[in-house]
Structures are given as C-alpha cells and as structure tokens.
Write a protein that holds these residues in place. Sequence first.
Motif, PDB file in Angstrom:
ATOM      1  N   PRO A 132     -18.845 -57.351   2.635  1.00 17.84           N
ATOM      2  CA  PRO A 132     -18.245 -58.571   2.090  1.00 17.84           C
ATOM      3  C   PRO A 132     -18.120 -58.563   0.567  1.00 17.84           C
ATOM      4  O   PRO A 132     -17.168 -59.125   0.026  1.00 17.84           O
ATOM      5  N   ASP A 133     -19.053 -57.948  -0.144  1.00 12.05           N
ATOM      6  CA  ASP A 133     -18.984 -57.986  -1.605  1.00 12.05           C
ATOM      7  C   ASP A 133     -18.434 -56.691  -2.197  1.00 12.05           C
ATOM      8  O   ASP A 133     -17.591 -56.712  -3.074  1.00 12.05           O
ATOM      9  N   ALA A 134     -18.931 -55.557  -1.685  1.00  7.21           N
ATOM     10  CA  ALA A 134     -18.589 -54.294  -2.320  1.00  7.21           C
ATOM     11  C   ALA A 134     -17.525 -53.531  -1.550  1.00  7.21           C
ATOM     12  O   ALA A 134     -17.137 -52.447  -1.957  1.00  7.21           O
ATOM     13  N   GLY A 135     -17.037 -54.061  -0.417  1.00  8.36           N
ATOM     14  CA  GLY A 135     -16.133 -53.301   0.431  1.00  8.36           C
ATOM     15  C   GLY A 135     -14.729 -53.189  -0.157  1.00  8.36           C
ATOM     16  O   GLY A 135     -14.246 -54.116  -0.810  1.00  8.36           O
ATOM     17  N   ILE A 136     -14.071 -52.031   0.113  1.00  7.99           N
ATOM     18  CA  ILE A 136     -12.735 -51.870  -0.463  1.00  7.99           C
ATOM     19  C   ILE A 136     -11.715 -52.769   0.226  1.00  7.99           C
ATOM     20  O   ILE A 136     -10.728 -53.152  -0.370  1.00  7.99           O
TER      21      ILE A 136
END
Lengths: 306, 437
Positions: free
Chosen positions: A149-153
């Motif tokens: 959710p935060d770091a996903g491409i």
Amino acid sequence: MTATATRPAPPTPPARHARRRRFSRQTREMWVLMLPALVPVLLFSVGPLLYGIALAFTDARNTRNHETSFVGLENLGDLLTAEDFWSSFRIGMIWAVSVTGLQFLAALGLALLLNQDLRFRGVARVLAVVPWAMPPVVIGLMWKLVYHPDAGILNSVLGTHVNWLADFSLALPAIIVVGVWTGMPQTTVVLLAGLQNVPRELYEAVEVDGAGRWRKFWNITLPQLKPVIVAITSLDFVWNINQFGLVYVLTQGGPGGQTRLPMLFAYEEAFRYRFAGYASMLGLAMAVVVLAALGLYLWRQMREAK
Amino acid sequence: MRMKSALAAAAIVALAAGCGSGGGDKGGSAAGKPGEPVKLNFLSLAWQKESVAANKQIVDEWNKANPTIQVTYVQGSWDNVNDQLVTQFAGGTAPDVIHNDSPALSGFASDGYLLDLSDKLPAELKSDIPQKSWDTVTFDDGKGKQGVYGVPFLQESQVIIANKKLLDGAGVRIPTPDNPWTWDEFSAAAKKMTKGDAFGVAWPMKSPVNKSLNLALNFGGTFFQTVDGKTTVKVGPEEKEVLQRIHDQLYKDKSADPAALGQGTADPLPAFYAGKFALLPAGVYLRQQVAEQAPKGFEWVTLPPLKGTTTDQGAVSQTLSVAQDSKHPDEALKFISYFLNPTNQAKLAKGDWLLPTSVKAAADPSMTTKENGWDVATASAKNLVVAPFLKVNGFDEWKSKVATPALQEYFANKISIDDVAKKLVDDGNKVLERYQR
C-alpha cells in the motif's frame, strides 16, 4: 507380447503349457525390473494417499492425548453443512475458472505473437518463459511488494492509495492477476509448440481460396490446436485449483477469508485447528470434485473430436 | 528367483538405512551418552535486533557456565510458529525449550504436548513472578486437571503514544498513572485535537480482535462465559461499550483518522510523525519504533491506559515452555530458570520494549526511568488481569473465522453494532461447539 497374443497358436496342450510358463517368467522379470521404481511410488505416494483416505473417515486430531475412532461419513456431513466450506469452494471455483480462462486467452495471444516472424523473436521467447523459472514463494513475495500500500509500484504508478491485498472486494481479483501471470509461460510454450505443428499447406490452401487472417485463425489454427488446448487447459485447471504456495504467501487466505482457497482451508483445518480427519475429508472431496469436473470435460471433448 | 530375492533384500536394507538415518536425527541430539554434554534446542521468537542480541548473549553466557548442558539457539518466527509446532509435535521433533505466547499454550496444553511445570518450578523463580501472571499460563490438560504450562516473562499493556506539541496545544489535562483519563475525557480530548486536517486519534484496526477484547475489560466486557463447563460467546452492553466508543470516534465525532483504520499497528507511524493525528493507542512495544525512527525534534509522550469502570486490561504473556517429549526436562527447566532470572528479564524487557513479569526486574532503574516513557509503561503493568479468552478452547478459530471479519466490517461501518454482536455470538458458538464435543 502383442505378437504372442495374435499369433495363431497350435492348440496342443504341452505347447500351451510351455508358453504359459514363459509368459509368467516374463511377468516375473517385468516385476523385478519395475521394483526399484515401484517401491518409492508405493512408499511415498500410494501409501500416504491411502493413509489420507483412511483418515478422512476418522475423527483424528493432531493431538497427543486424543483417541482416534472411526466415524464413517460424519466428516462429510459436517463438511457439506459448513458455510465456511461452501464459501471456500466458491472462491476456489472462481479462482480456478477465471485464472485458467484468462491464462489461456493471454497465453494464446502471446503464442500467436511469438509465432510471427518478429525481430528479436528469440529474446522475446526467452523473456516470456522467465516467470516459469521462479518458485511460487518468490513470485508471491515479489507481487506482495508490487501491491504494497505505501511502497508498492502499483500505487505509485496509478497515483492511488489502495491496500490491494487487504480490501474485501479487491483481494481476490488482485491474486487472480498474479495467478494468471504465474501460469502463462507453461501455457504459452505448449500453445507455441502446437502452433508450430500446424501444417503450412493448410494455410496455403485457404489462401488460394482467398481467406483473411480471421478466417485462417478460426478455421485452421483453432481446430488444429484443439487437442493441445484441451490438454493444457485441463492441466492448468487442476494445477490452479490445487494452488497453495502463492496465495499463502500473498494473503494467507485473508482478508476475512476472501481468498481462502480450498487447499488453504484444508491446511488451516489440519495445522491450525488440528482437525486432521476433517481436513483429510476436505482433501478427498476436492480430489473427487476435480476428477469429476475433469472427467466430464475430457469426455465431452473426446466425443466432439469423434 | 534368486535375483528377485536379492533385489528384495537390497530394497529392505536400503529402506532400513533410510528410516534409520531419519530417526537418528532426533536421537542424536538427545541421546546423551555418559560424559557427553546434554544438548537442548531452544526455539526463540525474538525478532527485534536488540532482543535477538540479548537472547543470544544469555544463551552464550549459559553455555560457558554450564559445559554439561549445551543449549542451541534456534530462530523461529511469530508468523508461523504454531503451524511449525503442530507438525514438529506430531513428528516428535519439537525443540526442548519453546518460546511462545499464552494464547497458544492453551491449545497445546490440552493436546498434551507441553510439560506440566507446576511441581518442578524452583521456589526462587516462582516467588519472583506474581500469581496473576502465573494465571495466564495455567490451563486444563485436556482431562480436567489444571497445570502450569510455561513460565511467563514478558507482558504487553495498551498505552497511548501522544504527539506532545498537539497535546499541549489542546490544553487538556495531562493524565498520570494515578489519575488516568476516563474514556469520556479521552473522547473529548480527541475531539479538541481534531483541527484542520489533523485528527485527534488513529485506530489501526487491521487485526482488531485482541485489541478490542483487551480494552473491553475497561467496562467489564469478557466476551465469553462458562456455565456448567460449557463456554459460549456473550456480547452484552459491557462488551459493546468500547466497540461503540471507537466506532463513535470514527463516524460520529469524526475525531479518528479514517486512513489508519485498515492499517497494522505500526503502519500509521509516518502519519503520526507528520502530525496528521495526535494520539495513537498501541502496545507498549511500539515505543521502540517511535524512539528510533521519529524525525529529529519530534516530541512524544506515553500516556497511561484509559479508565472505564475500571482500568483493567486483558493480559497475555510471552512464555517459555518445555515439550512433553523432551528427553531432558529437568535440564531444560534449569536453563529456563537461569534465562528468566531478574537480571536477564530486565535485559529481555529492554530489548523488546515490553514489561517484565519479574517483580525484581520491574524495580530495575532502567525500567522506571522517565526516558521513553518507561515509568508510565511499567506502572501500567498493575492494570493487567488475565484475559478471559485465554482459557477458551477454540479461541483461535473464533478469532480468525468469525471475530476478525465481523469486527473489520463493523469498524468499516458496513454493519451495525447489533449485527456484529449477533455474528460474534451465533457463528461463534458454532465454532466453539466443535471443541467441546
């Protein structure tokens, strides 16, 4: 042996006797030669399978102080009345059918493309096979990062802030995409092999008749590929409905059981809640369902082929 | 014919050798010929860097001091420890000393996989840990007898981590362990701190069950009742109180940050540092991440647990147990007693940022310093009581199949408080029934 059987045998008793002895000697040698291969199969495959089937009719629990007793079909009764099971079964069917279907369509497209005379065809073919080289757990971890959710491409490309794998309605579609991606290489390679076996002359013949691309595909390619398609989709279906590792890594069946495939359900029952007998019955039931679905499908395809 | 029997013999020899080496694995570590040191396997679930270091250090010290009892440190993970243990127990290859938490022990105890320690505990260890902590590891052995199935050593309480600037700016009373906020004061404070795009509080509720159940005790909500030996789920006014109050903050007062709702406990921290909300109810261990990751100049304080009709909170503890099938239970217990002496407990508690059960360790100066809120955290240990769900057989299945989805839907405002109560009770009782046959 076929030759022996079809040869018109003189019906003299001593000769028949001799032949029977030779035949049984052959059988004996066959068994001796097969033994090294047969032992592991019996020991590690048939044995556990029979044990599992036997467990399904007991109230076995994975505990130390429980006396296992035979309960007949009680597990089956519990299973058929459990809402959990049916929702898991429904999810499993949605998963298996949509993954197999989408996999087939995507792989067919890719195979047709790779069958063209493109530049860098060799490189493209290698790239298409890459997912095959990865173990399911690695694929799961990789896609977990994609969906993060935060770091996903995915979120950064779309500019959204969606928790894909934790959302009640998005989790199943999200893992289906991963499932399709994972299974595409096998399907593509098999279809590509099938495409290359379609005789050139057929195309040349319809070209003379003035057929377009679409007609060629519909009237030549597809019917010629049919046996390959039947084989690969049935294999994919079995493979997908028994999928475990990928989904276990991605969601562990969550959120709230929205991605709890039947095999995950069985695993939870056996190793988390320790109802070994119930879990065995679940495995058995799934095997029967898969065999029945597959049998029906293959039977219909065979009949049409005739 | 001769060939056949020769092959069969070869196959049998090969099989026997195969089985022999398979079984030898287990025997090798436990055989203990005279003169050879006893070997123990210690499954540890420590995962924070400081805590793994503390664990390994204590094991090394023990191995140096006790050449006759050598302990091997085996790293496990909280994510799959129970799956792992079920298979290891069934296969007879479980480690001798097992790190786990008290909710998991109940099941393993009634399945007969853990050793009852009640007659074996050394007096020193027994008296250093208060009875209410021993209660968190006392379970039925599956045949109606109560036993002690682990040594409790680390406990977690729920506190509130607050942004000091926003807290001071709101001009609310600062609570102390002797005079904590009531839930009403907490709601009012959260409302006051909701200004502009900043919210008063954040409730990360990805795993809502343990948090809700532990806090529900503030109003006497137990969620389970046992009548005539039959346990059922109960959701009455006491149980609904905390659920309703959290829900109100989200949807009535709108003082809770909706973005945090689907997140895990540590996920809202970046937003917390950015001042997007002021209060974060969390376990005491979360202080570690705040202390280590917060940007320079970010000031934070630890606020004591809230008060409903009481300040009681459900407690679970981390534990060390001995496997029933261990070949050296006495040596294992000796190791545990050393591992959990007051000095080591203080070390472990510091490493994990949790509260020690040992009375002497809790009095250690490092546990009562004002720095990083240790004084407030350690004081909150007095509010801990045994969580009622600990003794419920089938709680794990109730939690993952019924309670987690139901509470997630409730906090997402998809179902009403009465719906959630009905689900927890009706579906829940069906689950519990399987375990009471």
